[in-house]
Structure formats: structure tokens, C-alpha cells
Design an enzyme around this catalytic site. Structure first.
Site, PDB file in Angstrom:
ATOM      1  N   ASP A   7     -38.022 -24.814  28.793  1.00  0.00           N
ATOM      2  CA  ASP A   7     -36.780 -25.668  27.932  1.00  0.00           C
ATOM      3  C   ASP A   7     -35.686 -25.196  28.778  1.00  0.00           C
ATOM      4  OD1 ASP A   7     -34.591 -26.543  26.564  1.00  0.00           O
ATOM      5  OD2 ASP A   7     -35.266 -25.515  24.738  1.00  0.00           O
ATOM      6  N   LYS A  69     -25.668 -27.223  33.599  1.00  0.00           N
ATOM      7  CA  LYS A  69     -26.432 -28.285  33.328  1.00  0.00           C
ATOM      8  C   LYS A  69     -25.824 -29.612  33.131  1.00  0.00           C
ATOM      9  CE  LYS A  69     -30.131 -29.727  30.350  1.00  0.00           C
ATOM     10  NZ  LYS A  69     -31.172 -29.507  29.002  1.00  0.00           N
ATOM     11  N   GLU A 146     -36.789 -33.933  25.700  1.00  0.00           N
ATOM     12  CA  GLU A 146     -36.728 -32.789  24.796  1.00  0.00           C
ATOM     13  C   GLU A 146     -37.373 -33.196  23.330  1.00  0.00           C
ATOM     14  OE1 GLU A 146     -32.681 -31.467  25.588  1.00  0.00           O
ATOM     15  OE2 GLU A 146     -33.103 -30.497  27.378  1.00  0.00           O
ATOM     16  N   ASP A 169     -31.413 -33.622  17.940  1.00  0.00           N
ATOM     17  CA  ASP A 169     -31.021 -32.196  18.825  1.00  0.00           C
ATOM     18  C   ASP A 169     -29.785 -32.027  19.160  1.00  0.00           C
ATOM     19  OD1 ASP A 169     -31.132 -30.190  20.390  1.00  0.00           O
ATOM     20  OD2 ASP A 169     -32.625 -31.124  21.874  1.00  0.00           O
TER      21      ASP A 169
HETATM   22  P1  ADP Z   1     -29.174 -25.703  24.766  1.00  0.00           P
HETATM   23  O1  ADP Z   1     -30.334 -26.526  24.244  1.00  0.00           O
HETATM   24  O2  ADP Z   1     -27.919 -26.577  25.031  1.00  0.00           O
HETATM   25  O3  ADP Z   1     -29.412 -24.531  25.590  1.00  0.00           O
HETATM   26  P2  ADP Z   1     -29.553 -24.336  22.190  1.00  0.00           P
HETATM   27  O4  ADP Z   1     -30.225 -25.154  21.280  1.00  0.00           O
HETATM   28  O5  ADP Z   1     -29.667 -23.105  22.441  1.00  0.00           O
HETATM   29  O6  ADP Z   1     -28.640 -25.149  23.331  1.00  0.00           O
HETATM   30  O7  ADP Z   1     -28.143 -24.241  21.008  1.00  0.00           O
HETATM   31  C1  ADP Z   1     -27.072 -23.534  21.625  1.00  0.00           C
HETATM   32  C2  ADP Z   1     -25.786 -23.682  20.658  1.00  0.00           C
HETATM   33  O8  ADP Z   1     -26.233 -23.570  19.471  1.00  0.00           O
HETATM   34  C3  ADP Z   1     -24.693 -23.081  21.040  1.00  0.00           C
HETATM   35  O9  ADP Z   1     -23.412 -24.001  20.995  1.00  0.00           O
HETATM   36  C4  ADP Z   1     -24.320 -22.267  19.865  1.00  0.00           C
HETATM   37  O10 ADP Z   1     -23.006 -21.734  19.662  1.00  0.00           O
HETATM   38  C5  ADP Z   1     -25.054 -22.797  18.700  1.00  0.00           C
HETATM   39  N1  ADP Z   1     -25.580 -21.898  17.831  1.00  0.00           N
HETATM   40  C6  ADP Z   1     -26.675 -21.088  17.750  1.00  0.00           C
HETATM   41  N2  ADP Z   1     -26.654 -20.220  16.758  1.00  0.00           N
HETATM   42  C7  ADP Z   1     -25.980 -21.000  15.622  1.00  0.00           C
HETATM   43  C8  ADP Z   1     -25.608 -20.806  14.284  1.00  0.00           C
HETATM   44  N3  ADP Z   1     -26.095 -19.720  13.537  1.00  0.00           N
HETATM   45  N4  ADP Z   1     -24.436 -21.569  14.009  1.00  0.00           N
HETATM   46  C9  ADP Z   1     -24.021 -22.499  14.521  1.00  0.00           C
HETATM   47  N5  ADP Z   1     -24.033 -22.757  15.949  1.00  0.00           N
HETATM   48  C10 ADP Z   1     -25.023 -22.061  16.453  1.00  0.00           C
HETATM   49 MG    MG Z   2     -31.827 -27.604  23.896  1.00  0.00          MG
END
Ligand code: ADP
Ligand code: MG
Length: 567
Positions: A7, A69, A146, A169
Site C-alpha cells: 500500500d 504521491k 485501493e 477511503d
Molecule cells: P494514505 O493512504 O494517504 O497514506 P492514511 O490512510 O495513512 O493515508 O491516512 C493518513 C491520514 O489519516 C492523515 O491525514 C492523518 O492525519 C489521518 N489520521 C490518522 N489517524 C487519525 C486519527 N486518529 N484521527 C483523525 N485523523 C487521523
Molecule cells: Mg491509503
């Protein structure tokens, strides 16, 4: 040799593998499943990937990059040290780091991978993702959307049932919505929609803007470093408000004044209103495209860290009058699904009865001239060849003819999108087809689009009179890397000095200490400086055991300085 699932996220990336016990996530050198998608250079010029690089965004902004990205398949580039990097290069460094973690964990080389991409990634972005894999020395067996991966992770829990899923997502930088149907072990994506420029980071940006406003200024007025620090705080505040109703913390502004800032969950909801509105549209469109109504959705699956926000959950619960399922960790779901896909490609026995189909999430076509009056043509109209939500792999052809007799060339421009005029769609590239000179008649051509399982497009054009078929690679897209460019990037990146994996833990620890130092003043700084001194002394003695002892000793002190909230 196993195929890994990856991922490759905007914010965080994960790597996984399919084992006899099902999908399994692989920890990185710090023992975490999530590796921040951040790349930096150390003072010694070594490449750092992950948490250390993420922490150095604050202390060494000029030597660090994240959120690249978004720029995959464009000419965007940034300097790190003396070298220039494209988004593909930086992604390749993240992939390389994950690959090393997997090799370390599995005990054998890893060469083949499944990489997930947002369903909304266009052809150029998909090819860029494949290029990043190749630059990292990986053979990308296929790309998986995804949301499809997410449903695959959930679908396995209930493979004999019949179910309609809505996968929502909300990651750091992208928003994807998909409707999937599972029936007798066949999973079909019925519709996808999304917004490539909407994610949790946008909520963070709103919070940072709001906090700057509370300090009677704007983000732009801060130094780059202070702006990064405030943004970092905003991100923590936002995440904390997913479990608490109010947060308060300290921030040192450019004038070295310590300010106390606070934010309530209600306020966060208020300043997020515009973004929340933007979430609705792709959800509604996906449901409509699938020919369904809200009440036909059996399960709502939440994916991505930002779906942890209560306000996002309640918005979706209100729209579907049902509570979303989330028995899998929203951060892990896609990587788990990518591992399942890896298992499928590997023909793992446990997955014998599962088949998967996917759809192309957008319409692909060409530009065409339309006859608006006798002999009078108007350019720039869109001619769909493969329509949105067609099941892939798919191959479709349209027949066109020249508009002038004696015409010797046909310039075909390829677009993706839903607008009737090509200027409002995404330009993917151009192909030039030589036409035999015929003064007597118009020449006809068959234009064939083939869209493979990874969502990568190939265009074939056949001139009917000569039966000559040209296999045409889309060219002229300034953002796409050619095969020779990919090879060249591979060679360049292969020569970079990568920070040794076994020292990642120490690099990350140093980055945390430095960041804590930046975030404090006065006595606290003196304390942290002392901790830095203790750790550096241990590092200098080069005894692994002593270094670990020093880390264990410093850890609880460092933790108290890292938490800047005051209640
Ligand atoms: P990506 O798929 O883009 O890599 P993720 O699924 O890892 O992203 O999500 C990252 C996002 O989730 C970030 O913007 C982060 O601030 C947010 N995030 C992570 N944990 C929390 C939480 N507990 N509450 C709100 N937002 C969160
Ligand atoms: Mg993601």
C-alpha cells in the site's frame, strides 16, 4: 519466492505478504507496520525513509520531502541536497525501504510486488507507479485499486455470502469511494468515484490555518520551519480530537513567545464544513453509477486514517442510516487486501475459489471532429471508446474516417473524463498515424483501446485499406517516463547511499530528539540538549548494547517533551 503486497500511500505505506495463515503485515525496522511516506537526506548525505524523515520535516525541511504521491506522473520535482528528484524517484525510495524490510523479515530476496493505487489514478499516474516499482528493482505484477483491495480484505471474512459493499477511503491526500458486489466468491467493482485532491491532510491544513488565525496572523507569515511546526501540531490536534473533545497545547512562535492554543471537536467540525461537503458528492455519484440507492448498501467499510474522525463517520452513518463496519484497522485494510491479491496472483491454495473482476473508473476516448454543417467540421469533441465502469480487462474499438480526402496523417489525442469537450477532460497523450494518400475517398481506421487488469491503457490503430496495424504507445505526455528514462533513474538511485537499515532505530531516535528540541524553549531545551548529549556519547562508543540502554533510559523523558498538549 513470495509476491508482496504494497500500500503505497500519500502519508503512510505498508508491505504485506500472503501466508498459509492469510494476509500478514510486515513490520519495518522500528517494529511499526506504518512507514511514513517521507524521504530525507541525513547530514552525511545518506537517504532516510520513514519516521526519521517525517520527524525531520520539521527540523530539516530543505532536506526532506513528503506527500509526493500527489505528483506521480507529472514533471514536479524537488531538490534534496544537490540532486533533483521526481515523485517516482521518491516513491521508489519508499518502495526500496519496504522491500528491504520484507527481505529482512522473510529471509529471502523480494522481487515481485502488487502495488495499490487510488481507483481514480489516471493512466499516467498508474504508469508512474509501475515506473517507481521498477526503479526500486521490483517487478510490478499488477496494480490493484485501493478500494478493491479493501473489499478483498473484508470479503474474505465472508466468502460464501452475497453482499454489496460501499468502501469509503479517506487517506492523507486522496478520497476514494467504491461500490463492490460480492457473490459466490466473485467480487465485482460496480462503480468508483473520488477526489484526487481531498484527504485528511486538507483537514490538517484547515486546522493550521485556523490556529494561525488565532495567533492573529496567517501561515504564510511564518518562517518555513515555524509553519511546518504549526502544521505538525495541527495534525496531532486533529487526530487527538478523534478521541477527545478538546485539546490544548503549547506553540513557540517566530518571536520565541510561548503561546497556548486550543481547539474543540465542535470547532474542528465547523472549520471542516467545506471539506465535509466535498465528501458527499463522490459518495452520491458512486451509488448512482452503480444503479443503487442508499438502502441497497449492505456494508459500509471505512478505510484510511482520516475515517477515524467522528464527524466523517457520522456523515456517512447519516447518509446510509447504518453504522460503518470497521473490525479491521482502517490503516491496515488496503495492505491486507494487496496481500490477498498477491496470494491470488501466486495461486495460493487457500484462495482457490476466489475470482476478482474490477472496472475502469473513468471513460477513456479520443478527440474527434464533428460535422456541424455540410463539409464544415468542429474539433475538440470527446469520443468515448471505453465507458466508465466497464469491467476490465476490456478491449473496445471504434471506427473513424479521415475528414479530408488526400489526408496523410491522423493525429489522435487520447483523453480521460466525462465531459463532452476534450478541453474539460484529462489529456493522456497523442498518437500520430500515417495514412496512405487517397485523393478519391476518405480513409477508415479502427481505433482499439485495451485496458488491462492494472488499469493501464494500450492503443492500437488499424488502417482498413492497408490492414496495417500500429501498436501505439501513448507519447507526448510530458509527465510520463520512458523505458530508457526508467532504466536511467534506476541506475542513479541504485548509486545513492541508503542509510543502513540496522541504524534506522538510532536515526529515528535522533530525529525525535532534534524535533523535541525545536519545539521547546528555556529549561526544557537544556534538558533535551542534555538527553541529546547522552545519546550522542552512547553512539560514539559504538556499542550496540550501550546504545540500546541509552535509548531505553532517555525514552520516558523524551516522551514527556514530545507531548505538547497541556491536558
Ligand atoms: P494514505 O493512504 O494517504 O497514506 P492514511 O490512510 O495513512 O493515508 O491516512 C493518513 C491520514 O489519516 C492523515 O491525514 C492523518 O492525519 C489521518 N489520521 C490518522 N489517524 C487519525 C486519527 N486518529 N484521527 C483523525 N485523523 C487521523
Ligand atoms: Mg491509503
Amino acid at each position: 519466492m513470495s509476491i508482496v503486497g504494497i500500500d503505497l500511500g500519500t502519508t503512510n505505506s505498508l508491505i504485506s505478504v500472503f501466508t498459509d495463515d492469510g494476509p500478514e503485515l510486515i513490520p519495518n525496522a522500528l517494529g511499526d507496520f506504518l512507514t511514513p511516506s517521507a524521504v530525507g537526506l541525513s547530514e552525511k548525505g545518506q537517504v532516510l525513509v520513514g519516521q526519521a524523515a517525517k520527524d525531520r520535516l520539521v527540523t530539516h525541511p530543505a532536506l526532506t520531502q513528503a506527500r509526493f504521491k500527489r505528483y506521480m506522473g507529472t514533471n514536479w520535482g524537488q531538490k534534496l541536497g544537490r540532486k533533483h528528484y521526481r515523485a517516482e524517484d521518491l516513491s521508489a525510495l519508499v518502495l526500496g525501504s519496504l522491500k528491504a524490510d520484507a527481505e529482512n523479515h522473510l529471509g529471502h530476496p523480494v522481487e515481485r510486488a502488487i502495488i495499490s493505487v487510488p481507483a481514480y489514478f489516471n493512466d499516467t499516474q498508474r504508469k508512474a507507479t509501475m515506473a517507481a516499482g521498477q526503479i526500486a528493482g521490483l517487478k510490478v505484477e499488477r496494480l490493484i485499486n485501493e478500494p478493491t483491495a479493501a473489499a478483498l480484505a473484508y470479503g474474505l471474512n465472508d466468502k460464501d455470502g452475497e453482499s454489496t459493499f460501499l468502501v469509503v477511503d479517506l487517506g492523507g491526500g486522496t478520497f476514494d469511494v467504491s461500490i463492490l458486489e460480492m457473490f459466490d466468491g466473485v467480487m465485482e467493482v460496480r462503480a468508483s468515484a473520488g477526489d484526487a485532491f481531498l484527504g485528511g491532510e486538507d483537514f490538517t491544513d484547515e486546522v493550521a490555518k485556523y490556529l494561525a488565525g488565532k495567533l492573529d496572523t496567517t501561515l504564510e507569515k511564518f518562517s518555513a520551519k515555524k509553519a511546518a511546526m504549526l502544521r505538525d501540531l495541527a495534525d496531532q490536534a486533529k487526530a487527538k480530537l478523534s478521541s477527545e473533545h478538546e485539546v490544548s497545547f503549547k506553540f513557540i512562535d517566530d518571536k520565541s513567545t510561548e503561546q497556548t492554543l486550543s481547539l474543540t471537536r465542535n470547532k474542528l467540525e465547523e472549520i471542516s464544513e467545506g471539506l465535509l461537503k466535498k465528501l458527499r458528492h463522490p459518495i452520491q455519484r458512486a451509488v448512482m453509477d452503480a444503479g443503487l440507492r442508499a438502502e441497497n448498501i449492505d456494508q459500509v467499510v471505512l478505510v484510511g486514517g482520516a475515517t477515524r474522525m467522528p464527524v466523517v463517520r457520522s456523515l456517512i452513518a447519516r447518509m446510509f442510516k447504518t453504522f460503518p463496519v470497521h473490525n479491521l484497522n482502517p490503516d491496515h485494510v488496503i495492505a491486507m487486501g494487496a496481500a490477498v491479491q498477491a496470494g491470488l496472483v501466486d495461486r495460493h491454495k487457500a484462495l482457490d475459489d476466489i475470482v476478482m473482476t474490477d472496472v475502469c473508473p473513468f471513460t477513456l476516448g479520443t478527440d474527434v471532429a464533428i460535422e456541424i454543417a455540410k463539409g464544415q467540421y468542429e474539433d475538440g469533441h470527446f469520443q468515448p471508446v471505453i465507458e466508465r465502469n466497464t469491467v476490465i480487462p476490456v478491449s473496445r474499438a471504434v471506427r473513424n474516417s479521415t475528414i479530408h480526402k488526400g489526408q496523410t496523417q491522423l493525429n489522435l489525442r487520447i483523453f480521460q473524463g466525462e465531459a463532452p469537450r476534450v478541453t474539460n477532460n484529462v489529456y493522456l497523450g497523442q498518437v500520430n498515424v500515417p495514412i496512405p494518400k487517397n485523393m478519391k475517398d476518405y480513409e477508415e481506421v479502427d481505433i482499439r483501446f485495451t485496458y488491462d487488469v492494472s488499469g493501464v491503457l494500450e492503443v492500437l490503430v488499424k488502417v482498413l485499406s492497408t490492414e496495417k496495424t500500429s501498436r501505439l504507445v501513448i507519447e507526448g505526455n510530458p509527465g510520463a517516463l520512458s523505458k530508457s528514462e526508467i532504466d536511467a533513474r534506476f541506475k542513479v538511485l541504485d548509486k545513492l547511499k541508503i542509510h543502513p537499515r540496522e541504524e534506522t532505530v538510532n536515526a529515528a531516535f535522533t530525529a525525535r530528539l532534534d524535533k523535541a528540541y525545536e519545539n521547546h524553549l528555556g529549561d526544557a531545551r537544556k534538558d533535551i540538549q542534555y538527553l541529546i548529549g547522552v545519546f550522542e556519547a552512547a553512539l560514539a562508543r559504538q556499542n550496540k548494547h550501550e546504545i540500546k540502554e541509552a535509548r531505553d533510559e532517555i525514552e520516558p523523558h523524551l516522551k514527556t517533551y514530545e507531548d505538547r498538549s497541556i491536558f
